[in-house]
Enzyme design. Sequence first.
Site: not given
Ligand code: GAR
Length: 197
Positions: A19, A97-98, A115
Amino acid sequence: MTIASKTRIAVLISGSGTNMVSLVKAGQQADCPYEVVLVLSNIEGAAGLDKARELGVEAVALPHRPYGKDRQTHEQAVDEVLRQHDVKLVVLAGYMRILTPWLVQAWKGRMLNIHPSLLPLYPGLDTHARALAAGDAEAGCTVHIVTEGMDEGPILGQARVPILSGDTPDILAERVKAAEHTLYPQVVAEFVTKAEA
Ligand code: GAR
């Protein structure tokens, strides 16, 4: 003629940073209202850090481990780096991280998260397995403002994808991630544009 300056944003990551790459690339387009000036990770050696550097963005590791259970002192160190870079908006992209209320308050209304579910469905972890176990027909992702409740802040945008027969959590995660890569830069650009208006 004055050239409007772009809003300076930081992206916080813990892992692969796909992302983050989408956000950086969008920000490098001439007509994008933001630019990613800093990528910060709580994980030393997170794969996304090198990806950011390859794209010409400063990338900093600030591991939480040396701080033990003292989350707030780690967050204060993170906050200091953000302020040193004159960041106006913090974008969480797989930052696992929370957060304590301290950091949330410090960036109130200026911190976004993505999310991998259609909130308010499935806050927390294992979202794809939970959507499959529930027999849902669709899944998706949500961009929201960060508040003190986990995955609870005001929703700024969502994207939906179908759940197909034969999907596993990993297959579904990839389909959702592809949607995230389009949604997140769009929502951040809209948010920045509204904030500047
Ligand atoms: C993504 O799918 C994001 O939505 C999720 O982690 C992934 C990161 O992927 N976030 C969470 O679960 C937060 N609660 P990336 O490092 O390839 O962008």
